[in-house]
Design a protein around this motif. Structure first.
Motif, short mmCIF file in Angstrom:
data_model
loop_
_atom_site.label_atom_id
_atom_site.label_comp_id
_atom_site.label_asym_id
_atom_site.label_seq_id
_atom_site.Cartn_x
_atom_site.Cartn_y
_atom_site.Cartn_z
N VAL A 297 -1.70 -23.24 -28.46
CA VAL A 297 -2.96 -22.53 -28.71
C VAL A 297 -3.38 -21.90 -27.39
O VAL A 297 -3.73 -22.60 -26.44
N VAL A 298 -3.33 -20.59 -27.36
CA VAL A 298 -3.64 -19.83 -26.14
C VAL A 298 -4.62 -18.71 -26.51
O VAL A 298 -5.16 -18.68 -27.60
N TYR A 299 -4.83 -17.78 -25.57
CA TYR A 299 -5.69 -16.63 -25.86
C TYR A 299 -4.87 -15.50 -26.48
O TYR A 299 -3.66 -15.38 -26.22
N GLN A 300 -5.51 -14.67 -27.25
CA GLN A 300 -4.83 -13.53 -27.86
C GLN A 300 -4.29 -12.58 -26.79
O GLN A 300 -3.28 -11.91 -26.98
N THR A 301 -4.95 -12.53 -25.63
CA THR A 301 -4.46 -11.69 -24.53
C THR A 301 -3.13 -12.18 -24.00
O THR A 301 -2.28 -11.39 -23.58
N ASP A 302 -2.92 -13.51 -24.01
CA ASP A 302 -1.67 -14.08 -23.52
C ASP A 302 -0.52 -13.81 -24.50
O ASP A 302 0.60 -13.54 -24.09
N VAL A 303 -0.82 -13.87 -25.78
CA VAL A 303 0.18 -13.56 -26.80
C VAL A 303 0.61 -12.10 -26.64
O VAL A 303 1.80 -11.77 -26.69
N LYS A 304 -0.36 -11.23 -26.41
CA LYS A 304 -0.05 -9.80 -26.26
C LYS A 304 0.78 -9.55 -25.02
O LYS A 304 1.75 -8.77 -25.05
N SER A 305 0.44 -10.18 -23.92
CA SER A 305 1.17 -9.96 -22.66
C SER A 305 2.59 -10.50 -22.72
O SER A 305 3.48 -10.04 -22.01
#
Length: 279
Positions: free
Chosen positions: A213-221
């Motif tokens: 479970v991370v931030y959506q920004t990390d998934v995008k990067s």
């Protein structure tokens, strides 16, 4: 001399005096205009704003790990706008960074992933002003590419045998994850708690975990290294990101300029493209 000649002579004398008076008045008027013009010019010059001092030196920014990609880009933009400057970053868990600042670590700017971790700094009077929220971030589940475990909800992370990683509860992403789990009335025991969001994401990228479970920004990067899964409980755990100039900033003027860039249209564009939400 005849009376007629005397009258003509007197008329000429009066005319001469009148002309002299007119010439004097004209000279005074010209002098006043010149003086007024000079005075106006002087006033205009004195009223103009002085040029901003040229920035130089290093700006040290302590920032949440989830800001790494976007802040690195903004650091390059700052150095481009202000030749002679350098932006040095320390990315990590917001709680660890806050503790370093209160322990006296030299830094100019602090950008945290939550108001709670920022309070660690402000409560110790280590901030030079009031922190300002510049973006927000929301959680997302990062799974292995192709999502082989068919994860479609937060509840799916509680399946037996699934290796799930969370951020430590003292870190903003961990606290947000716990808040989301509480909203869904779910209990989850991860295989590990990580000290920052990038470490949690890396576990999935290296296939050491099935999901995190991370931030959506990390998934995008992360691009195609992981696959993202949205879940409704994330809306109950959105984090505000505050930024502040630090009290003992070694390069305060340049630090103010960096904060201004982050809050500018250009800064907000970079952050938005990275997946951050508007404040």
């Amino acid at each position: 001399m005849t009376r007629s000649k005397r009258r003509t002579r007197r008329s000429l004398q009066v005319a001469g005096v009148g002309a002299a008076v007119l010439m004097a008045l004209s000279a005074c008027s010209s002098s006043d205009d010149s003086s007024s013009s000079t005075s106006g010019s002087s006033s205009s010059t004195s009223g103009s704003s002085p040029a901003s001092p040229k920035l130089s030196g290093t700006v040290t920014v302590f920032a949440a790990a989830s800001l790494q990609e976007s802040f690195t880009e903004l650091g390059k933009e700052f150095e481009k706008q202000h030749p002679g400057t350098k932006v040095s970053f320390n990315f990590g868990g917001s709680d660890t960074l806050a503790a370093s600042i209160t322990d006296g670590a030299p830094a100019d700017v602090f950008a945290a992933a939550s108001a709670k971790t920022m309070a660690t700094v402000t409560d110790k009077n280590d901030a030079a002003g009031t922190p300002a929220t510049f973006v927000r971030n929301q959680l997302e589940i990062a799974t292995l590419p192709g999502n082989p475990d068919k994860i479609s909800s937060l509840k799916d992370l509680t399946k037996s045998g699934l290796k799930v990683v969370l951020c430590d509860k003292t870190v903003p992403c961990g606290a947000a994850a716990q808040k989301a789990l509480d909203a869904g009335k779910l209990k989850l025991t991860p295989v590990s708690y990580e000290q920052d969001v990038k470490s949690a994401l890396t576990k999935v990228e290296l296939k050491e975990a099935d999901a995190a479970v991370v931030y959506q920004t990390d998934v995008k990067s992360a691009g195609d290294k992981v696959e993202g899964v949205n879940f409704p409980e994330a809306a109950e755990a959105v984090n505000d990101y505050p930024i502040v100039l630090l009290k003992n900033a070694p390069n305060a003027e340049a630090a103010k300029a960096f904060i201004a860039l982050v809050q500018s249209t250009k800064g907000q564009q970079v952050l938005s493209e990275a997946g951050f939400l508007k404040p």
